[in-house]
Scaffold this active site. Structure first.
Site, PDB file in Angstrom:
ATOM      1  N   GLU A 231      10.773  73.337 -43.929  1.00  0.00           N
ATOM      2  CA  GLU A 231       9.981  74.550 -43.699  1.00  0.00           C
ATOM      3  C   GLU A 231      11.020  75.657 -43.528  1.00  0.00           C
ATOM      4  O   GLU A 231      11.535  75.888 -42.449  1.00  0.00           O
ATOM      5  CB  GLU A 231       9.120  74.410 -42.450  1.00  0.00           C
ATOM      6  N   GLU A 240      16.561  85.370 -43.874  1.00  0.00           N
ATOM      7  CA  GLU A 240      17.323  84.281 -43.245  1.00  0.00           C
ATOM      8  C   GLU A 240      18.032  83.456 -44.319  1.00  0.00           C
ATOM      9  O   GLU A 240      19.001  82.774 -44.035  1.00  0.00           O
ATOM     10  CB  GLU A 240      16.451  83.326 -42.418  1.00  0.00           C
TER      11      GLU A 240
HETATM   12  N1  LIG Z   1      12.358  80.637 -40.872  1.00  0.00           N
HETATM   13  C1  LIG Z   1      11.664  79.519 -40.894  1.00  0.00           C
HETATM   14  N2  LIG Z   1      10.473  79.391 -41.341  1.00  0.00           N
HETATM   15  N3  LIG Z   1      12.175  78.409 -40.472  1.00  0.00           N
HETATM   16  C2  LIG Z   1      13.385  78.434 -39.879  1.00  0.00           C
HETATM   17  C3  LIG Z   1      13.585  77.074 -39.322  1.00  0.00           C
HETATM   18  C4  LIG Z   1      14.774  76.808 -39.006  1.00  0.00           C
HETATM   19  C5  LIG Z   1      15.105  75.495 -38.345  1.00  0.00           C
HETATM   20  O1  LIG Z   1      15.991  74.821 -39.207  1.00  0.00           O
HETATM   21  C6  LIG Z   1      17.286  74.825 -38.666  1.00  0.00           C
HETATM   22  N4  LIG Z   1      18.196  75.119 -39.756  1.00  0.00           N
HETATM   23  C7  LIG Z   1      18.235  76.245 -40.492  1.00  0.00           C
HETATM   24  N5  LIG Z   1      19.210  76.164 -41.419  1.00  0.00           N
HETATM   25  C8  LIG Z   1      19.784  74.940 -41.272  1.00  0.00           C
HETATM   26  C9  LIG Z   1      20.835  74.254 -41.927  1.00  0.00           C
HETATM   27  N6  LIG Z   1      21.499  74.815 -42.952  1.00  0.00           N
HETATM   28  N7  LIG Z   1      21.157  73.008 -41.515  1.00  0.00           N
HETATM   29  C10 LIG Z   1      20.490  72.450 -40.489  1.00  0.00           C
HETATM   30  N8  LIG Z   1      19.485  73.042 -39.798  1.00  0.00           N
HETATM   31  C11 LIG Z   1      19.140  74.275 -40.209  1.00  0.00           C
HETATM   32  C12 LIG Z   1      17.272  75.877 -37.572  1.00  0.00           C
HETATM   33  O2  LIG Z   1      18.196  75.571 -36.565  1.00  0.00           O
HETATM   34  C13 LIG Z   1      15.850  75.783 -37.076  1.00  0.00           C
HETATM   35  O3  LIG Z   1      15.671  74.723 -36.158  1.00  0.00           O
END
Ligand SMILES: N=C(N)NC/C=C/[C@H]1O[C@@H](n2cnc3c(N)ncnc32)[C@H](O)[C@@H]1O
Length: 454
Positions: A231, A240
């Site tokens: 998601e 983002e």
């Molecule tokens: N903006 C919306 N909808 N959702 C954001 C959701 C983001 C979630 O995914 C994790 N996340 C984001 N990018 C990565 C990545 N490259 N590797 C591991 N975890 C990640 C963040 O720490 C949040 O818990």
């Protein structure tokens, strides 16, 4: 205008100045000068920018023009500083200078060292519950992912799944609870991961779900996966730019013929009215308490209408016509480099008269079935669906335009990723309004760029 306090310069400067004139540099003069406190002499030279022009009076005052960069050597008093400009040195009125330009430049220097992904701030924010509570409380979002797992539960048997950016692990827990995959890798970079591990244990899913703390781009998996679920959608779909992480993980870990959930993502746009927002931020200044505050309206436009408005809830009636899908991303073929600049066209035929305040954007994602011919699940964040935590994104024009049924609005939208700050982008809209009446055909064109946020 030189106010009175700038004429009687303290004697300190006169002595310093004369020493300077006698060819002694500031350094040499140090031994001759008994200053009140030594550290002013040692203060490093600081750059300041002139706020306005100043004409020095007396031979020991510097004159300067607005925008000049002055090197301030010392600040013996709050009113008068000892500064240098283009080889001249003399005292200057401190209140005519500001450091924020120089400080901003220094800050810029500093920021350059800052991580272009701002991961400390980004993952720091996801280490707290606030955002996870918001996402989990978003029923249409969370139920959509639950529906995907439920309607594909048979096909998920013995499959290997990665849940990218699992947060509290809700999607991974749905997989373990509603289906029988052989393995779910729940990947989470923030400190939430250690709690996610506890939730997996607490719900008896540790046989199936393995929580890996780390960035999806960097973690190692023991095997490739059949399904990549995530998601990742941000405001206006891409903000983002977590989508980049999804694409990198897809290229690295998704099996040939593996499934991406979501499978596709669409950005939808509509010209809209925003009467209440306009009234609240702009019309307000017309007559607050019977006074005329309209000189503040240019400020209001700058402050409230320069950036997009996130979490805007548009009413269906605010749409001036049928919305139009302007971008469609195929999650199987989309490449990271494609994210730098994405362009979409639109053409709207207005079905009713009204006030064109701006454009509203939202996204829809689709989850194709694991079974050929199976039902696709849709998560639509538009005004005709249950509101989500994203709501919609409103792009306000600088000034509203009256439009009439029969008019058309055509143009394009450009999402240009920030080449330095990798989670940010600028959305540029070009539009032309074509009004056709018996007498004349008129066209009004417009363009506006909205930074999100840098
Ligand atoms: N903006 C919306 N909808 N959702 C954001 C959701 C983001 C979630 O995914 C994790 N996340 C984001 N990018 C990565 C990545 N490259 N590797 C591991 N975890 C990640 C963040 O720490 C949040 O818990």
């Amino acid at each position: 205008y030189i106010s009175s306090e700038f004429t009687d310069a303290p004697s300190y400067f006169v002595k310093r100045f004369n020493l300077f004139l006698s060819g002694k540099t500031a350094g040499e003069s140090k031994s001759d000068m008994q200053t009140e406190n030594e550290e002013e002499e040692d203060a490093s030279v600081e750059e300041y920018v002139a706020l306005t022009n100043y004409t020095g009076s007396g031979s020991d005052q510097l004159s300067f023009s607005s925008g000049d960069t002055l090197l301030v050597h010392s600040k013996p008093s709050s009113e008068w500083w000892w500064a240098e400009l283009k080889g001249d040195i003399g005292y200057v009125p401190a209140s005519y200078l500001r450091q924020d330009a120089a400080a901003a430049a220094a800050e810029e220097e500093e920021e350059e060292d800052e991580d272009p992904w701002q991961d400390e701030e980004y993952f720091g924010s996801y280490g707290k519950l606030r955002l996870h509570l918001e996402m989990l409380s978003d029923k249409s979002r969370t139920e959509a992912y639950r529906q995907v797992i439920l309607s594909n539960s048979a096909s998920l048997r013995n499959k290997v799944v990665i849940d990218l950016g699992c947060g509290t692990g809700i999607i991974s827990l749905f997989c373990a609870q509603l289906a029988q995959p052989s393995e779910v890798f729940a990947v989470e970079a923030s400190s939430m991961a250690e709690y996610t591990r506890q939730l997996v244990k607490q719900n008896g899913c540790e046989a199936v779900v393995t929580v890996l703390q780390g960035r999806a781009e960097e973690i190692e998996l023991p095997e490739r996966v059949d399904v990549l679920v995530s998601e990742w959608m941000g405001n206006c779909l891409l903000f983002e730019f977590m989508v980049e992480s999804v694409l990198v993980a897809r290229d690295r870990w998704l099996k040939e013929g593996g499934v991406m959930w979501p499978s596709s993502a669409t950005l939808t746009l509509v010209p809209c009215q925003a009467n209440s927002y306009y009234a609240e931020k702009m019309a307000f200044w017309e007559q607050p308490y019977g006074l005329d505050f309209t000189p503040l309206q240019p400020l209001a436009q700058q402050e409230f209408f320069t950036k997009p408005k996130f979490s805007h809830l548009i009413e269906p009636d605010d749409c001036l016509t049928t919305p139009c899908d302007v971008l469609c991303l195929d999650m199987y073929t989309l490449q990271v480099k494609d994210l730098e600049e994405i362009k979409g066209q639109f053409h709207f035929c207005l079905e009713k008269s009204g006030v064109f305040h701006g454009f509203t954007a939202w996204f829809t994602v689709h989850f194709e079935s694991l079974e050929t011919g199976g039902a696709t699940v849709e998560l639509n964040t538009g005004p005709n669906s249950e509101p989500t935590h994203w709501k919609q994104t409103l792009f306000m024009l600088d000034r509203p335009v009256s439009v009439f049924a029969g008019d058309s609005i055509s143009g394009n939208i450009l999402l240009r990723r920030n080449s330095v700050w990798r989670r940010h982008m600028t959305v540029t809209l070009h539009w032309s309004i074509n009004s056709s009446t018996e007498e004349t055909d008129t066209t009004q064109v417009g363009t506006k760029s909205f930074p999100m946020w840098r």
